[in-house]
Design a protein around this motif. Sequence first.
Motif, PDB file in Angstrom:
ATOM      1  N   GLU A 126      -0.713  12.282  21.774  1.00 42.89           N
ATOM      2  CA  GLU A 126      -1.239  12.211  20.412  1.00 42.89           C
ATOM      3  C   GLU A 126      -0.183  11.661  19.472  1.00 42.89           C
ATOM      4  OE1 GLU A 126      -4.370  12.312  18.228  1.00 42.89           O
ATOM      5  OE2 GLU A 126      -4.485  13.469  20.070  1.00 42.89           O
ATOM      6  N   GLY A 154      -2.395  12.090  14.784  1.00 44.05           N
ATOM      7  CA  GLY A 154      -2.048  13.486  14.570  1.00 44.05           C
ATOM      8  C   GLY A 154      -0.663  13.535  13.951  1.00 44.05           C
ATOM      9  N   VAL A 199       0.528  23.361  20.565  1.00 41.23           N
ATOM     10  CA  VAL A 199      -0.937  23.325  20.535  1.00 41.23           C
ATOM     11  C   VAL A 199      -1.458  22.844  21.886  1.00 41.23           C
ATOM     12  CG1 VAL A 199      -2.931  22.159  19.545  1.00 41.23           C
ATOM     13  CG2 VAL A 199      -1.119  22.984  18.052  1.00 41.23           C
ATOM     14  N   GLN A 241      -3.729  25.085  24.373  1.00 44.86           N
ATOM     15  CA  GLN A 241      -5.072  24.641  24.725  1.00 44.86           C
ATOM     16  C   GLN A 241      -5.191  24.401  26.227  1.00 44.86           C
ATOM     17  OE1 GLN A 241      -5.793  21.298  22.105  1.00 44.86           O
ATOM     18  NE2 GLN A 241      -6.885  22.626  20.674  1.00 44.86           N
ATOM     19  N   ALA A 297     -17.700  16.704  26.043  1.00 43.47           N
ATOM     20  CA  ALA A 297     -17.660  17.728  24.991  1.00 43.47           C
ATOM     21  C   ALA A 297     -16.210  18.037  24.620  1.00 43.47           C
ATOM     22  CB  ALA A 297     -18.367  18.988  25.465  1.00 43.47           C
ATOM     23  N   LEU A 298     -15.342  18.061  25.625  1.00 45.43           N
ATOM     24  CA  LEU A 298     -13.929  18.335  25.344  1.00 45.43           C
ATOM     25  C   LEU A 298     -13.282  17.161  24.620  1.00 45.43           C
ATOM     26  CD1 LEU A 298     -12.727  20.031  28.646  1.00 45.43           C
ATOM     27  CD2 LEU A 298     -13.196  21.101  26.447  1.00 45.43           C
ATOM     28  N   LEU A 299     -13.714  15.944  24.970  1.00 48.90           N
ATOM     29  CA  LEU A 299     -13.084  14.763  24.380  1.00 48.90           C
ATOM     30  C   LEU A 299     -13.429  14.606  22.902  1.00 48.90           C
ATOM     31  CD1 LEU A 299     -13.445  12.105  27.234  1.00 48.90           C
ATOM     32  CD2 LEU A 299     -11.381  13.268  26.488  1.00 48.90           C
ATOM     33  N   VAL A 300     -14.600  15.098  22.471  1.00 49.22           N
ATOM     34  CA  VAL A 300     -14.922  14.982  21.046  1.00 49.22           C
ATOM     35  C   VAL A 300     -14.491  16.230  20.268  1.00 49.22           C
ATOM     36  CG1 VAL A 300     -16.840  13.394  21.342  1.00 49.22           C
ATOM     37  CG2 VAL A 300     -17.283  15.847  21.337  1.00 49.22           C
ATOM     38  N   PRO A 355     -11.736  19.160  18.921  1.00 49.84           N
ATOM     39  CA  PRO A 355     -10.316  19.062  18.524  1.00 49.84           C
ATOM     40  C   PRO A 355      -9.401  19.620  19.611  1.00 49.84           C
ATOM     41  CG  PRO A 355     -11.397  20.809  17.311  1.00 49.84           C
ATOM     42  CD  PRO A 355     -12.461  20.123  18.090  1.00 49.84           C
ATOM     43  N   VAL A 356      -9.387  18.940  20.724  1.00 45.86           N
ATOM     44  CA  VAL A 356      -8.566  19.352  21.862  1.00 45.86           C
ATOM     45  C   VAL A 356      -7.617  18.204  22.165  1.00 45.86           C
ATOM     46  CG1 VAL A 356      -8.612  19.973  24.302  1.00 45.86           C
ATOM     47  CG2 VAL A 356     -10.460  20.714  22.810  1.00 45.86           C
ATOM     48  N   GLU A 357      -6.344  18.539  22.320  1.00 42.07           N
ATOM     49  CA  GLU A 357      -5.386  17.516  22.718  1.00 42.07           C
ATOM     50  C   GLU A 357      -5.802  16.972  24.075  1.00 42.07           C
ATOM     51  OE1 GLU A 357      -3.046  16.209  21.172  1.00 42.07           O
ATOM     52  OE2 GLU A 357      -2.319  17.584  19.641  1.00 42.07           O
ATOM     53  N   ARG A 358      -5.853  15.634  24.212  1.00 43.51           N
ATOM     54  CA  ARG A 358      -6.272  15.072  25.498  1.00 43.51           C
ATOM     55  C   ARG A 358      -5.314  15.465  26.607  1.00 43.51           C
ATOM     56  NH1 ARG A 358      -8.951  11.082  21.996  1.00 43.51           N
ATOM     57  NH2 ARG A 358     -11.035  11.936  22.019  1.00 43.51           N
ATOM     58  N   LEU A 376      -6.673  14.738  16.242  1.00 44.23           N
ATOM     59  CA  LEU A 376      -7.072  16.144  16.287  1.00 44.23           C
ATOM     60  C   LEU A 376      -7.680  16.586  14.960  1.00 44.23           C
ATOM     61  CD1 LEU A 376      -6.681  17.915  18.731  1.00 44.23           C
ATOM     62  CD2 LEU A 376      -4.650  18.860  17.664  1.00 44.23           C
ATOM     63  N   ARG A 414     -11.150  15.184  14.563  1.00 40.31           N
ATOM     64  CA  ARG A 414     -12.124  15.764  15.498  1.00 40.31           C
ATOM     65  C   ARG A 414     -12.477  17.195  15.126  1.00 40.31           C
ATOM     66  NH1 ARG A 414      -9.254  15.218  20.707  1.00 40.31           N
ATOM     67  NH2 ARG A 414      -7.795  13.771  19.773  1.00 40.31           N
ATOM     68  N   GLN A 473     -23.979  19.687  27.940  1.00 43.66           N
ATOM     69  CA  GLN A 473     -22.521  19.818  27.894  1.00 43.66           C
ATOM     70  C   GLN A 473     -22.044  21.263  27.795  1.00 43.66           C
ATOM     71  OE1 GLN A 473     -21.347  17.243  24.664  1.00 43.66           O
ATOM     72  NE2 GLN A 473     -21.320  15.506  26.035  1.00 43.66           N
ATOM     73  N   PHE A 505     -14.746  27.170  23.036  1.00 47.87           N
ATOM     74  CA  PHE A 505     -14.518  26.122  22.045  1.00 47.87           C
ATOM     75  C   PHE A 505     -13.944  26.692  20.746  1.00 47.87           C
ATOM     76  CE2 PHE A 505     -16.822  23.766  25.089  1.00 47.87           C
ATOM     77  CZ  PHE A 505     -16.414  22.466  24.918  1.00 47.87           C
ATOM     78  N   LEU A 516     -10.280  27.065  21.407  1.00 45.29           N
ATOM     79  CA  LEU A 516      -9.625  25.756  21.411  1.00 45.29           C
ATOM     80  C   LEU A 516      -9.440  25.265  19.979  1.00 45.29           C
ATOM     81  CD1 LEU A 516     -11.522  24.024  24.349  1.00 45.29           C
ATOM     82  CD2 LEU A 516      -9.097  24.572  24.293  1.00 45.29           C
TER      83      LEU A 516
END
Lengths: 259, 231, 245
Positions: free
Chosen positions: A3, A9, A19, A23, A103-106, A108-111, C73, C76, C87, C101, C104
């Motif tokens: 990020e 970010g 973070v 996560q 769902a995780l990619l959209v 607010p989760v760090e990739r 972040l 999002r 999903q 979620f 997270l």
Amino acid sequence: MSEALWGPGARAKTSLDMVALRQAWLLAVNDLRQEARDLELILTSTFFSLVVLIMLGMSFSALGVSSQPLAVPGMLWLSVAFVGALTLGRIFTREREFDTLRALLVAPVERVSIYLAKAFVTMVILLGCSLLTVLGLTLLFPAAQPFADRPLETFALVTMGCTAYAGVGTLFAAGLASSSGKNVLLSVILYPLTMPSLLFALVATRSLLEGHESFTTYLGQLTATNVLAFVVGAWLFEPVLVGVPQKRRGAARAARRRR
Amino acid sequence: MKNILPFAMLGVAALIFPTSVSTIFLETPIEQQMGTVQKIFYFHVPLAWIMMLLAVVCGVSAGIQLRRDSKRAEAVSIAAAELVLVTGLGVLITGPIWGHATWGKAWTWDARQVSTGLLWLVFAAYVLVRHYGAAGSERLAAGLAIFGAIDVPVIYYAVKIWKTTHPSNDVAGSLPASMWAALWPALIALLLTSLALLFIRVRQELTDVTLDEAWISLDDAGAAQPATGDA
Amino acid sequence: MDDSPLLRLRGVGKHFGRLAVLRGLDLDLCAGEIVGLIGANGAGKSTLLSIIAGLMPPSRGERTFAGSTGVGLAERARFAVVSHTAQTYPRLTAIENLQLFASLREKAGAHNEPLLPTLERLGLGYAARRQAGTFSRGMLQRLALARALLGRPEMLLLDEPFTALDRPGRTLLANVLAQERDRGAAILLISHDLEALVSVADRVLLLEGGVIAGEVPRAPEHASFGPRVRELAGRMPSVGTEAHA
């Protein structure tokens, strides 16, 4: 971490990494909790390890004791390679079946957390299977006795080997899962790329079985390749999965506006 | 000017190559132990170096492709990967011939042989992913190329260590200066040829991109007309 | 917050090879409005949604959300997506799905609504402790919506939200969306179901040929638009107003 390199970010790097780690831990625990409820991955991978073990036993049972130290490391790491491809494929097929990766990619989760969590889960399952394989090899082949005599070293070795595999594999399995790609490509990519790590693991295993001093050196080199694989994997995860935003202007402005 | 460059390079290579061959076969002394077959060295070694160079070029341009979303870098990356396969094939064919003559065995699991083979497999995987991957796999392929390029030294080192636990073959020792002198023209000729091919292939890919863009803007114009006419 | 639209698309194009899916599309989405986007299969609805959600960079043009072209972040945390696929993790209960979620988001420093009330708001309170794998499609859809509402998103993107819902489910969805709009959320609904869209959205745009081809009028007699819009409008039933009741 990715990020900070790619995305907007615009926070302090250290807090960002915390973070990501927190996560990642949440995601890993979540995966393991689901696994504990249906045991699908653990049971199928364990079963597959057993099948491979039996195939190896049948193929090489006639091998003389003197040549066994040369063959046993190969059996162990080939088994890891096969089971690893199966496990990785399954982990990400499951994400794809229910589209949860998106769902995780959209969210607010760090990739990079997704990468770390998936790599960790893969590593844990693979480690379980490999320990089973080690146990089986020890029972089947007299030359594999040092595995039982030096359990700590064996554990460290197997852990490092599985980590290497998970580090490289997670990046590409995730990439294939998100691009609705074909799973056959996973093996095509995985085996050539993990070969160096497997070679280090192979050499280390051989020196362990032969009781060489050089074992720790080889283990150190294997660890170094692991670190390299993880750094590169974490760095590439976001660009490979979603690509990079073309322009970065406006990022700082938005960050300032946000509380 | 840009269009002429690759062909100029090919032309220069075409001039150097015959002289290089005549130097190699007629003027350079025949190696004592290995005999005439050692002549293959003058083609094998340059090809191997060029292959390494192209692998690195592919990895670096794949990195730029990911970082900048650059079509130009992507074209270079594709071209370089394909040429790694071509030069690699050259290395993998000439190597065993030389090996067969000197060591009596075509494939001896020598560190260099195995690492070349592995590298070739990595880039073969790249080409496979590019051809058969779904939409979005161009980024995946780029990741693969980056890993591949980083793997170059790791693979070499890994195989070398792995080799030390095997009985090893001694590769022919140092070569006399006259043989090195014959190597350079061959290297230059092959390098120029490879780079020319690289340029041509990159231009082909870029033409493809331009064609796609032209197609799309034509399509845009065609699609936009009724919409604006109606509204 | 100023008057400029929350989401602004300018000249957004997306092509895969020679297949142009979007061709220079402009779209504004403001806080406090529900915009419906209708298009046939393959019109590029899902691609557009992916671009807005930051899952895919556009081939050209610019996507700006809250003044930023980035999708980090912080961005999002401010929008949510409800996909046409549910999903959700089938082995987790409804509340665990939300909890994951929520945690997270919390770690990313974002705020959350209380979980159980959110589930109850969508009529899933009774099934909070059931594994999502046992849910019907409609229940999964509502669970996904509950997850999206967790963070009181400033922008809510919904892809085919009506398909799995029965009549009461649709009414519930319409009510919830109206409440979110009144709270100030910008909502984009993507669907091929004109009737459902018209009953919920403040304005309905037609996505065709990779651009916004026009606005579907609220009443059929205003159809001074293109033939395709007129055709759609002709098929349109009298405008439902249950959403605003």
